[in-house]
Design an enzyme around this catalytic site. Structure first.
Site, PDB file in Angstrom:
ATOM      1  CE  LYS A 186      45.774  42.198  49.803  1.00  0.00           C
ATOM      2  NZ  LYS A 186      46.458  42.654  48.559  1.00  0.00           N
ATOM      3  CD  GLU A 188      31.254  45.146  44.300  1.00  0.00           C
ATOM      4  OE1 GLU A 188      31.103  44.420  43.284  1.00  0.00           O
ATOM      5  OE2 GLU A 188      31.949  46.156  44.309  1.00  0.00           O
ATOM      6  CB  CYS A 237      32.629  45.215  39.728  1.00  0.00           C
ATOM      7  SG  CYS A 237      32.158  46.586  40.774  1.00  0.00           S
ATOM      8  CD  GLU A 289      34.434  41.313  36.238  1.00  0.00           C
ATOM      9  OE1 GLU A 289      35.116  40.554  36.944  1.00  0.00           O
ATOM     10  OE2 GLU A 289      33.746  42.246  36.707  1.00  0.00           O
TER      11      GLU A 289
HETATM   12  P1  NDP Z   1      41.571  39.584  42.895  1.00  0.00           P
HETATM   13  O1  NDP Z   1      40.208  39.173  43.244  1.00  0.00           O
HETATM   14  O2  NDP Z   1      42.652  38.558  42.859  1.00  0.00           O
HETATM   15  O3  NDP Z   1      42.075  40.726  43.897  1.00  0.00           O
HETATM   16  C1  NDP Z   1      41.278  41.490  44.767  1.00  0.00           C
HETATM   17  C2  NDP Z   1      41.980  41.650  46.115  1.00  0.00           C
HETATM   18  O4  NDP Z   1      42.072  40.376  46.783  1.00  0.00           O
HETATM   19  C3  NDP Z   1      43.413  42.144  46.013  1.00  0.00           C
HETATM   20  O5  NDP Z   1      43.722  42.936  47.146  1.00  0.00           O
HETATM   21  C4  NDP Z   1      44.190  40.833  46.035  1.00  0.00           C
HETATM   22  O6  NDP Z   1      45.536  40.996  46.386  1.00  0.00           O
HETATM   23  C5  NDP Z   1      43.429  40.060  47.078  1.00  0.00           C
HETATM   24  N1  NDP Z   1      43.566  38.603  47.010  1.00  0.00           N
HETATM   25  C6  NDP Z   1      44.040  37.831  45.990  1.00  0.00           C
HETATM   26  N2  NDP Z   1      43.969  36.532  46.319  1.00  0.00           N
HETATM   27  C7  NDP Z   1      43.438  36.465  47.568  1.00  0.00           C
HETATM   28  C8  NDP Z   1      43.093  35.396  48.451  1.00  0.00           C
HETATM   29  N3  NDP Z   1      43.273  34.111  48.097  1.00  0.00           N
HETATM   30  N4  NDP Z   1      42.548  35.690  49.636  1.00  0.00           N
HETATM   31  C9  NDP Z   1      42.331  36.976  49.997  1.00  0.00           C
HETATM   32  N5  NDP Z   1      42.635  38.033  49.215  1.00  0.00           N
HETATM   33  C10 NDP Z   1      43.180  37.789  48.005  1.00  0.00           C
HETATM   34  O7  NDP Z   1      41.536  40.334  41.534  1.00  0.00           O
HETATM   35  P2  NDP Z   1      42.765  40.573  40.533  1.00  0.00           P
HETATM   36  O8  NDP Z   1      43.367  41.857  40.860  1.00  0.00           O
HETATM   37  O9  NDP Z   1      43.697  39.420  40.465  1.00  0.00           O
HETATM   38  O10 NDP Z   1      41.994  40.652  39.162  1.00  0.00           O
HETATM   39  C11 NDP Z   1      41.622  39.456  38.486  1.00  0.00           C
HETATM   40  C12 NDP Z   1      40.301  39.631  37.818  1.00  0.00           C
HETATM   41  O11 NDP Z   1      39.316  39.857  38.788  1.00  0.00           O
HETATM   42  C13 NDP Z   1      40.209  40.825  36.909  1.00  0.00           C
HETATM   43  O12 NDP Z   1      40.662  40.531  35.651  1.00  0.00           O
HETATM   44  C14 NDP Z   1      38.759  41.135  36.943  1.00  0.00           C
HETATM   45  O13 NDP Z   1      38.079  40.368  35.991  1.00  0.00           O
HETATM   46  C15 NDP Z   1      38.333  40.725  38.300  1.00  0.00           C
HETATM   47  N6  NDP Z   1      38.206  41.839  39.252  1.00  0.00           N
HETATM   48  C16 NDP Z   1      36.968  42.237  39.561  1.00  0.00           C
HETATM   49  C17 NDP Z   1      36.789  43.271  40.422  1.00  0.00           C
HETATM   50  C18 NDP Z   1      35.442  43.727  40.761  1.00  0.00           C
HETATM   51  O14 NDP Z   1      35.285  44.724  41.450  1.00  0.00           O
HETATM   52  N7  NDP Z   1      34.438  43.023  40.305  1.00  0.00           N
HETATM   53  C19 NDP Z   1      37.911  44.002  41.014  1.00  0.00           C
HETATM   54  C20 NDP Z   1      39.195  43.477  40.658  1.00  0.00           C
HETATM   55  C21 NDP Z   1      39.304  42.427  39.796  1.00  0.00           C
HETATM   56  P3  NDP Z   1      46.590  41.316  45.222  1.00  0.00           P
HETATM   57  O15 NDP Z   1      46.192  42.579  44.577  1.00  0.00           O
HETATM   58  O16 NDP Z   1      47.835  41.502  45.924  1.00  0.00           O
HETATM   59  O17 NDP Z   1      46.561  40.144  44.311  1.00  0.00           O
END
Ligand code: NDP
Length: 487
Positions: free
Chosen positions: A193, A267, A301, A398
């Protein structure tokens, strides 16, 4: 959109724009789900729009997978595991992975342009980092597929089955490669996904996978929002969940998976310290600081978002850093001169603006180079906060944007204490000319990855992952294979 220069006013020469053509990419108006080797509409008929964050231009309408689609994808992956892919010997699986790797290389420009359009990252990063590394992950894991019996996992290591994989928007194709390549090399089948704001390169990868001739159902790609991810995580037919994203969602997933017997790797976020000692080569360290936090707009990250600089050189480092930041070019992601592209989405820009406002309110000093922002799209200038204390939110949370918090230290012990004063433990950087000090620091820093006199270096052979709120499990290297095999 024209590139906007941040060079000092009055400089007597200027870069001419060097835009990469988007002609190489054909974006279809609508995209379906990739299930059982076919492109199919969502059962509900629902869809969402993915935007170009640099212009807010809609790029395509993409199917929103619901529970029925998750079911179909997991069932297809199970059939492929039981009947085709799961039955292939490693040397046969390797051939398919090599094919995917070569096809990514052959279509690298197309992937790079599409990634920059959908994500907002500068073309020089998608072209020189994301896409080559994605190909490298498939090459590397192709090499392992027929050697698993000699890798220390026992004589006949067995795959787990169906892997459910949920990835974020910061490195869309690269994260897909990190997840798919080890799972496929070890004989698992996958349901992936992608993030809602960046689905397009995963869907182009579906085309590559079809052309490479993988048995239908081996890889399924279901687009959608968080509810699609939650549906996949909660599905009873999945044997393993691999997640990269926020700590908050990671915790929800851990709670959902607890007691189900599913294997899990997480991760998650980070708040890494990039530690500069007074004997460090300052110019190289400044390049490392810039690469550490401004690479990919800070949407990383493992970003070096906390600069810990030894007090005796703090003034000199900050001066040179500011001079260097004034030369960064922010603007059109498809311009080959661009260093800083667009922020990936409106909600992410809101989050960055909110934390930056908190930094100012808590008393840290904010600085950015002169940097006009394009009128449309989501943009944030490179920003440095000095006078930051450990309790400030900008030192603890973060931000996931181009924002650096600068703190100082006097002794190595103080550097270690401050670096480790975080709920996260993903990465760290150390800048010093003394090898003994690098080892001393590496023994004491609580982080999964520690770079010495460099930052943000990635290699498929090198395991990547964190501790505590940064998650658990490793991706890459031999350790990354273990995450997809029965112990
Ligand atoms: P999320 O953790 O929400 O998203 C990561 C993935 O998980 C996306 O594919 C998302 O879908 C999906 N997802 C969201 N909610 C669920 C759930 N309940 N169960 C399973 N999968 C889910 O990150 P965001 O994109 O919302 O970003 C928010 C914050 O997270 C950022 O501001 C940043 O600080 C942090 N972040 C950190 C990352 C890292 O690598 N450390 C990467 C991305 C974000 P969808 O995109 O459709 O919401």
């Amino acid at each position: 959109m024209a590139s906007v220069s941040t060079t000092t006013p009055g400089a007597d020469w200027e870069y001419a724009p060097a835009p990469e053509s988007r002609e190489i990419v054909t974006i279809r108006p609508e995209y379906g789900l990739f299930i059982d080797g076919e492109i199919v509409p969502a059962a509900s008929g629902e869809s969402f729009t993915t935007l170009n964050p640099a212009s807010e231009e809609p790029l395509a309408s993409v199917a929103q997978a619901g529970p029925a689609d998750v079911d179909r994808a997991v069932a297809a992956a199970r059939r492929a595991f039981d009947q085709t892919w799961g039955q292939l010997p490693g040397r046969e699986r390797a051939k398919y992975l090599y094919r995917i790797a070569r096809a990514i290389q052959e279509r690298a420009r197309e992937f790079a342009v599409l990634e920059s359009l959908d994500n907002g990252k500068p073309i020089k990063e998608s072209r020189d980092v994301d896409i080559p590394l994605a190909a490298a992950h498939f090459f590397y894991h192709a090499g392992w597929a027929d050697k698993l019996g000699y890798a220390g996992f026992g004589p006949g290591p067995r795959p787990l089955g169906v892997a459910g994989q949920v990835i974020p928007w910061n490195f869309p194709l690269l994260m897909a490669a990190w997840k798919l390549a080890p799972a496929l090399a070890t004989g698992n089948t996958c349901v992936l996904k992608p993030a809602e704001t960046t689905p397009l390169t995963a869907l182009l990868l579906a085309e590559v996978i079809t052309e490479a001739g993988l048995p239908p159902g081996t890889v399924n790609i279901i687009t959608g929002d968080g509810s699609t991810g939650a549906g996949l995580v909660g599905h009873g037919g999945v044997d393993k969940i691999a997640f990269t994203g926020s700590t908050e969602v990671g915790k929800e997933i851990q709670a959902a998976v607890a007691g189900t017997g599913k294997r899990l790797t997480l991760e998650l976020g980070g708040k890494a310290a990039n530690v500069v000692f007074d004997d460090a080569p300052i110019d190289q360290a400044v390049e490392g600081i810039v690469n550490g936090i401004f690479f990919n707009q800070g949407h990383v990250c493992c970003a070096g978002s906390r600069l810990l600089v030894q007090e005796s050189v703090a003034g000199a480092v900050l001066d040179r850093l500011k001079r260097r930041l004034a030369t960064l070019r922010l603007g059109d992601p498809l311009d080959k001169n661009t260093d800083i592209g667009a922020i990936n989405s409106r909600p992410q820009l809101d989050k960055i603006e909110g934390l930056v406002a908190a930094g100012e309110a808590e008393g840290a000093q904010r600085w950015s180079p002169p940097c006009p922002l394009p009128a449309r799209g989501y943009w944030f200038p490179p920003t440095v906060f000095s006078g930051v204390s450990q309790s400030h939110r900008i030192a603890r949370e973060e931000i996931f944007g181009p924002v650096l918090s600068v703190l100082t230290f006097r002794t190595p012990e103080e550097a270690v204490a401050k670096a480790n004063n975080t709920p996260y433990g993903l990465s760290a950087g150390v800048w010093t000319e003394k090898g003994s000090r690098i080892l001393w620091m590496a023994q004491r820093l609580r982080a999964g990855v520690i770079w010495a006199n460099t930052y943000n270096r990635f290699d498929p052979a090198s395991p990547f992952g964190g501790y505590t709120e940064s998650g658990f499990g490793r991706e890459g290297g031999r350790a990354g294979l273990a995450a997809y095999l029965h112990a």
